[in-house]
Design a protein around this motif. Sequence first.
Motif, PDB file in Angstrom:
ATOM      1  N   TRP A  68     -19.914  69.292 -21.651  1.00 23.17           N
ATOM      2  CA  TRP A  68     -18.491  69.606 -21.551  1.00 23.17           C
ATOM      3  C   TRP A  68     -17.855  69.713 -22.930  1.00 23.17           C
ATOM      4  CZ3 TRP A  68     -16.495  71.571 -17.412  1.00 23.17           C
ATOM      5  CH2 TRP A  68     -17.074  71.280 -16.164  1.00 23.17           C
ATOM      6  N   TYR A  83     -15.579  72.757 -21.225  1.00 21.65           N
ATOM      7  CA  TYR A  83     -14.199  72.429 -20.861  1.00 21.65           C
ATOM      8  C   TYR A  83     -13.230  73.522 -21.314  1.00 21.65           C
ATOM      9  CZ  TYR A  83      -9.850  69.938 -20.189  1.00 21.65           C
ATOM     10  OH  TYR A  83      -8.596  69.583 -19.771  1.00 21.65           O
ATOM     11  N   TRP A 129      -6.040  68.248 -11.302  1.00 22.74           N
ATOM     12  CA  TRP A 129      -6.409  67.362 -12.402  1.00 22.74           C
ATOM     13  C   TRP A 129      -6.500  68.098 -13.737  1.00 22.74           C
ATOM     14  CZ3 TRP A 129     -12.086  65.884 -13.555  1.00 22.74           C
ATOM     15  CH2 TRP A 129     -12.143  64.919 -14.576  1.00 22.74           C
ATOM     16  N   MET A 130      -7.153  69.262 -13.731  1.00 23.97           N
ATOM     17  CA  MET A 130      -7.361  69.979 -14.985  1.00 23.97           C
ATOM     18  C   MET A 130      -6.083  70.625 -15.510  1.00 23.97           C
ATOM     19  SD  MET A 130     -10.446  69.684 -16.103  1.00 23.97           S
ATOM     20  CE  MET A 130     -12.065  69.137 -15.534  1.00 23.97           C
ATOM     21  N   ARG A 181      -4.567  75.532 -14.395  1.00 29.00           N
ATOM     22  CA  ARG A 181      -5.889  75.068 -14.023  1.00 29.00           C
ATOM     23  C   ARG A 181      -5.747  74.087 -12.861  1.00 29.00           C
ATOM     24  NH1 ARG A 181      -9.462  73.956 -19.453  1.00 29.00           N
ATOM     25  NH2 ARG A 181     -10.913  73.264 -17.839  1.00 29.00           N
ATOM     26  N   GLY A 219      -9.076  72.657 -10.453  1.00 32.10           N
ATOM     27  CA  GLY A 219     -10.242  71.794 -10.390  1.00 32.10           C
ATOM     28  C   GLY A 219     -11.249  72.074 -11.492  1.00 32.10           C
ATOM     29  N   THR A 220     -12.384  71.395 -11.410  1.00 33.57           N
ATOM     30  CA  THR A 220     -13.454  71.552 -12.387  1.00 33.57           C
ATOM     31  C   THR A 220     -13.934  73.002 -12.417  1.00 33.57           C
ATOM     32  OG1 THR A 220     -14.149  69.287 -11.926  1.00 33.57           O
ATOM     33  CG2 THR A 220     -15.725  70.712 -13.057  1.00 33.57           C
TER      34      THR A 220
END
Length: 395
Positions: free
Chosen positions: A52, A58, A237-238, A260, A262-263
Amino acid sequence: MTDFNRTRQAFDLPSGITYLDGNSLGPMPTSAAERVSRMMSEEWSRMLITGWNKAGWYAQPRKVGDRIARLIGAGSGQVVMGDTLSIKVFQAVSAARAMRPDRRVILSDSGNFPSDLYVAHGLAAAVDAELRVVAPEDVEAAISDDLAVLMITEVDYRTGRRHDMKALTRKAHEVGALTVWDLAHSAGAVDVALLDCDADFAVGCTYKYLNGGPGAPAFIWVHPQHADKARPILQGWMGHHAPFDFDLDYQPAAGIERMRVGTPPVIAMTALDAALDVWEGVSIDDLRARSIELTEAFIARVEARCPDLVLHSPRDPLQRGSQVGFRHPQAYAVMQALIAEGIIGDFRAPDVLRFGFAPLYNDLGDVERAADGLARILANQSWDRDDYRQRADVT
């Protein structure tokens, strides 16, 4: 001058196949398999979770977003990747609606992709808004003083009819409304100019003309003037300004990062990044000129050889995207017969034969083979078979 011979060679096009379905799923760039394999063997396998940071996973949604920004007339730092197109539609429309809290109406048209309408209908029910749907040609006249959001797909998925983004955006702004543009059949196919048109929000998928692969992630763009004000209902979250503080209270990140959720899908985004390499050195003006050349040639050849077919797309190329539709009462069976001969287009209910032309890899030879194959199948009625009438799960 764009070298379209070079770009064609960048794709893994199966021998004997004439592929005119890039408006549903673009073919695989030759570099994608190696790029994904390297990511898995050198990054995921060796770095594990440190990838990440070490491999830049990321930051990938913004870096890939910047590469798409050039293709849609946007600027650096204005596009972010992730999630599906339906999620991005929901984010954009909900954020735009929240910025006009004194208004209830979301306006769209009956040529819009059904999923966008499903999303807007669900959102309207949740926030006490009203979804109005009019015929595509009636959109401008339907823009009224009670409008909050104009939600339009720029290029109609069935007919290829292209809305005038600049004119409709201007009209929406005159009454105080905001615009959300779906670029699913525009990005990588036509000359999109979001900043020049002064649009407010835009979303799009990347598995069609951008050739990112099945299920490739979607993108979202927000005009810089709204980027630090827009706040979608779907807050993930992101999109938090400090996600690894694990704060229980949502605080939006600055600018486009707040969109953004999610992952990010790193493997899929790696394939998309490889696909975007093909666009280096491609002029959007050249792309559009090539698109018009191909679609005009196809219409002329089909109409000359298949007089019973009815054109279902605008005749004026300036009002048409990079796809052409013809109507036939047995369109599904006709398309299955074409596919059996190695000419791949697609069918859209109730009776449309749809052909998508991707200038990066389609050429006039594809036009001739497709038109001549279609004429042959219609003339000898080889489509008239029971197995060609059996609908598959995906049409």
